[in-house]
Design a protein around this motif. Structure first.
Motif, PDB file in Angstrom:
ATOM      1  N   ASP A 151      17.013  53.179  46.651  1.00 17.83           N
ATOM      2  CA  ASP A 151      16.313  54.120  45.766  1.00 17.83           C
ATOM      3  C   ASP A 151      17.184  54.331  44.533  1.00 17.83           C
ATOM      4  O   ASP A 151      18.084  55.167  44.507  1.00 17.83           O
ATOM      5  N   LEU A 152      16.929  53.528  43.491  1.00 16.72           N
ATOM      6  CA  LEU A 152      17.775  53.492  42.310  1.00 16.72           C
ATOM      7  C   LEU A 152      17.024  53.972  41.074  1.00 16.72           C
ATOM      8  O   LEU A 152      15.856  53.649  40.887  1.00 16.72           O
ATOM      9  N   LYS A 153      17.723  54.741  40.236  1.00 15.47           N
ATOM     10  CA  LYS A 153      17.191  55.182  38.954  1.00 15.47           C
ATOM     11  C   LYS A 153      18.261  54.907  37.899  1.00 15.47           C
ATOM     12  O   LYS A 153      19.439  55.241  38.101  1.00 15.47           O
ATOM     13  N   LEU A 154      17.851  54.312  36.794  1.00 17.98           N
ATOM     14  CA  LEU A 154      18.771  54.045  35.686  1.00 17.98           C
ATOM     15  C   LEU A 154      18.580  55.130  34.639  1.00 17.98           C
ATOM     16  O   LEU A 154      17.470  55.344  34.147  1.00 17.98           O
ATOM     17  N   VAL A 155      19.676  55.817  34.303  1.00 26.39           N
ATOM     18  CA  VAL A 155      19.624  56.954  33.391  1.00 26.39           C
ATOM     19  C   VAL A 155      20.454  56.640  32.150  1.00 26.39           C
ATOM     20  O   VAL A 155      21.676  56.511  32.231  1.00 26.39           O
ATOM     21  N   CYS A 156      19.789  56.491  31.011  1.00 25.71           N
ATOM     22  CA  CYS A 156      20.459  56.211  29.741  1.00 25.71           C
ATOM     23  C   CYS A 156      19.980  57.227  28.711  1.00 25.71           C
ATOM     24  O   CYS A 156      18.933  57.855  28.876  1.00 25.71           O
ATOM     25  N   ILE A 157      20.726  57.370  27.639  1.00 27.82           N
ATOM     26  CA  ILE A 157      20.315  58.286  26.580  1.00 27.82           C
ATOM     27  C   ILE A 157      19.524  57.539  25.513  1.00 27.82           C
ATOM     28  O   ILE A 157      18.419  57.929  25.161  1.00 27.82           O
ATOM     29  N   VAL A 158      20.087  56.447  24.997  1.00 22.19           N
ATOM     30  CA  VAL A 158      19.420  55.654  23.968  1.00 22.19           C
ATOM     31  C   VAL A 158      19.261  54.219  24.475  1.00 22.19           C
ATOM     32  O   VAL A 158      20.211  53.633  25.004  1.00 22.19           O
ATOM     33  N   GLY A 159      18.080  53.666  24.303  1.00 25.43           N
ATOM     34  CA  GLY A 159      17.828  52.294  24.744  1.00 25.43           C
ATOM     35  C   GLY A 159      17.212  51.455  23.645  1.00 25.43           C
ATOM     36  O   GLY A 159      16.641  51.975  22.685  1.00 25.43           O
ATOM     37  N   ALA A 160      17.337  50.149  23.792  1.00 26.66           N
ATOM     38  CA  ALA A 160      16.676  49.185  22.909  1.00 26.66           C
ATOM     39  C   ALA A 160      15.553  48.498  23.686  1.00 26.66           C
ATOM     40  O   ALA A 160      15.672  48.311  24.907  1.00 26.66           O
ATOM     41  N   PRO A 161      14.480  48.102  23.024  1.00 25.17           N
ATOM     42  CA  PRO A 161      13.388  47.410  23.726  1.00 25.17           C
ATOM     43  C   PRO A 161      13.862  46.162  24.470  1.00 25.17           C
ATOM     44  O   PRO A 161      13.354  45.860  25.554  1.00 25.17           O
ATOM     45  N   GLU A 162      14.847  45.448  23.901  1.00 27.53           N
ATOM     46  CA  GLU A 162      15.353  44.240  24.560  1.00 27.53           C
ATOM     47  C   GLU A 162      15.973  44.565  25.922  1.00 27.53           C
ATOM     48  O   GLU A 162      15.753  43.855  26.906  1.00 27.53           O
ATOM     49  N   GLY A 163      16.763  45.641  25.972  1.00 26.14           N
ATOM     50  CA  GLY A 163      17.393  46.028  27.225  1.00 26.14           C
ATOM     51  C   GLY A 163      16.400  46.537  28.242  1.00 26.14           C
ATOM     52  O   GLY A 163      16.486  46.224  29.433  1.00 26.14           O
ATOM     53  N   LEU A 164      15.446  47.330  27.771  1.00 20.62           N
ATOM     54  CA  LEU A 164      14.419  47.854  28.678  1.00 20.62           C
ATOM     55  C   LEU A 164      13.603  46.713  29.265  1.00 20.62           C
ATOM     56  O   LEU A 164      13.313  46.697  30.480  1.00 20.62           O
ATOM     57  N   LYS A 165      13.248  45.735  28.431  1.00 23.14           N
ATOM     58  CA  LYS A 165      12.486  44.582  28.918  1.00 23.14           C
ATOM     59  C   LYS A 165      13.279  43.812  29.974  1.00 23.14           C
ATOM     60  O   LYS A 165      12.726  43.401  31.005  1.00 23.14           O
ATOM     61  N   ARG A 166      14.580  43.629  29.744  1.00 24.07           N
ATOM     62  CA  ARG A 166      15.412  42.888  30.689  1.00 24.07           C
ATOM     63  C   ARG A 166      15.491  43.605  32.036  1.00 24.07           C
ATOM     64  O   ARG A 166      15.326  42.985  33.107  1.00 24.07           O
ATOM     65  N   VAL A 167      15.733  44.902  32.008  1.00 20.95           N
ATOM     66  CA  VAL A 167      15.877  45.651  33.262  1.00 20.95           C
ATOM     67  C   VAL A 167      14.567  45.716  34.028  1.00 20.95           C
ATOM     68  O   VAL A 167      14.530  45.517  35.250  1.00 20.95           O
ATOM     69  N   THR A 168      13.457  45.972  33.329  1.00 15.66           N
ATOM     70  CA  THR A 168      12.178  46.071  34.038  1.00 15.66           C
ATOM     71  C   THR A 168      11.730  44.716  34.585  1.00 15.66           C
ATOM     72  O   THR A 168      11.016  44.665  35.594  1.00 15.66           O
ATOM     73  N   LYS A 169      12.165  43.641  33.933  1.00 10.28           N
ATOM     74  CA  LYS A 169      11.856  42.305  34.454  1.00 10.28           C
ATOM     75  C   LYS A 169      12.706  41.989  35.686  1.00 10.28           C
ATOM     76  O   LYS A 169      12.203  41.510  36.700  1.00 10.28           O
ATOM     77  N   ASP A 170      14.016  42.270  35.595  1.00 10.03           N
ATOM     78  CA  ASP A 170      14.925  41.963  36.700  1.00 10.03           C
ATOM     79  C   ASP A 170      14.772  42.916  37.870  1.00 10.03           C
ATOM     80  O   ASP A 170      14.983  42.535  39.023  1.00 10.03           O
ATOM     81  N   HIS A 171      14.415  44.175  37.575  1.00  7.55           N
ATOM     82  CA  HIS A 171      14.364  45.222  38.612  1.00  7.55           C
ATOM     83  C   HIS A 171      13.114  46.086  38.431  1.00  7.55           C
ATOM     84  O   HIS A 171      13.208  47.251  38.039  1.00  7.55           O
ATOM     85  N   PRO A 172      11.943  45.537  38.710  1.00 11.25           N
ATOM     86  CA  PRO A 172      10.704  46.296  38.507  1.00 11.25           C
ATOM     87  C   PRO A 172      10.586  47.514  39.416  1.00 11.25           C
ATOM     88  O   PRO A 172       9.752  48.391  39.161  1.00 11.25           O
ATOM     89  N   ASP A 173      11.410  47.584  40.457  1.00 16.34           N
ATOM     90  CA  ASP A 173      11.367  48.711  41.382  1.00 16.34           C
ATOM     91  C   ASP A 173      12.230  49.887  40.927  1.00 16.34           C
ATOM     92  O   ASP A 173      12.217  50.944  41.572  1.00 16.34           O
ATOM     93  N   VAL A 174      12.968  49.739  39.843  1.00 11.64           N
ATOM     94  CA  VAL A 174      13.893  50.777  39.382  1.00 11.64           C
ATOM     95  C   VAL A 174      13.267  51.546  38.221  1.00 11.64           C
ATOM     96  O   VAL A 174      12.863  50.951  37.219  1.00 11.64           O
ATOM     97  N   GLU A 175      13.204  52.875  38.355  1.00  6.22           N
ATOM     98  CA  GLU A 175      12.735  53.714  37.259  1.00  6.22           C
ATOM     99  C   GLU A 175      13.837  53.842  36.211  1.00  6.22           C
ATOM    100  O   GLU A 175      15.012  54.022  36.547  1.00  6.22           O
TER     101      GLU A 175
END
Length: 212
Positions: A151-175
């Motif tokens: 049960d993992l959640k990634l918590v960031c303050i500022v993100g870039a679309p490139e990073g968000l796309k990479r994480v959601t592709k690699d880990h679609p189960d992580v909010e």
């Protein structure tokens, strides 16, 4: 799935940390305060269990957290978010991942990992102020899953679309939770408009490139 936590107080404090004239002390304080404010939204769906307490008047059925909370700051910048969350969840256990991004290749490099016992049943919050290319975040999530975290959640303050796309592709189960999703990355892999190098600004070091 991702969430933008756009509470007015968070956006106000985000303005302060974006400002290049904000000093180390104020930057550090605002990062911790943003993390604490974000924690309300992040923990909204954490399961509860029933318990009974004795009030001054009578016995009363109440609720308490039913699972451990584990914080995993990604060294070093993630440390700047820990105090803001532990001020609300003082029982949280804390692990550490040493992960940094090579400025030339932009690939994540790991140099340290230490985790609490029994992460499998815990809610694990991975803390890193910046989600840039997403490489370090994805590698950290890979490592935590290999250690049994589910049960993992990634918590960031500022993100870039490139990073968000990479994480959601690699880990679609992580909010993924962000205070802001910015425009993108520059040629050096820094978020724009961003807020500079969060680690340097948190700890008062001066490694941030001058030729941006």
């Amino acid at each position: 799935m991702h969430h933008i936590v756009d509470h007015p107080l968070i956006q106000h404090k985000l303005t302060h940390i974006r400002n290049k004239h904000t000093g180390t002390k104020e930057f550090r304080e605002n990062v911790n305060e943003i993390a604490g404010l974000m924690a309300y939204e992040i923990t909204r769906d954490i399961p509860l269990r029933k318990t009974e307490v004795e009030t001054p008047m009578m016995r009363c059925e109440c609720s308490e957290l039913s699972r451990d909370i584990v914080l995993i700051p990604v060294l070093r910048a993630g440390l700047g978010m820990v105090d803001g969350i532990t001020s609300l969840i003082p029982t949280a256990k804390i692990g550490h991942v040493g992960m940094y991004r090579d400025h030339d290749t932009l690939q994540p490099l790991s140099y340290y990992a230490k985790f609490p016992y029994r992460m499998k049943k815990a809610v694990v919050l991975v803390l890193d102020p910046m989600l840039a290319t997403g490489g370090s975040a994805s590698a950290t999530l890979d490592k935590l899953k290999s250690e049994g975290a589910t049960d993992l959640k990634l918590v960031c303050i500022v993100g870039a679309p490139e990073g968000l796309k990479r994480v959601t592709k690699d880990h679609p189960d992580v909010e993924v939770f962000l205070a802001a999703l910015d425009d993108g990355l520059n040629k050096l892999g820094y978020i724009i408009p961003g807020l500079g190098d969060a680690g340097d600004r948190l700890f008062g070091t001066n490694d941030f490139p001058k030729n941006l």
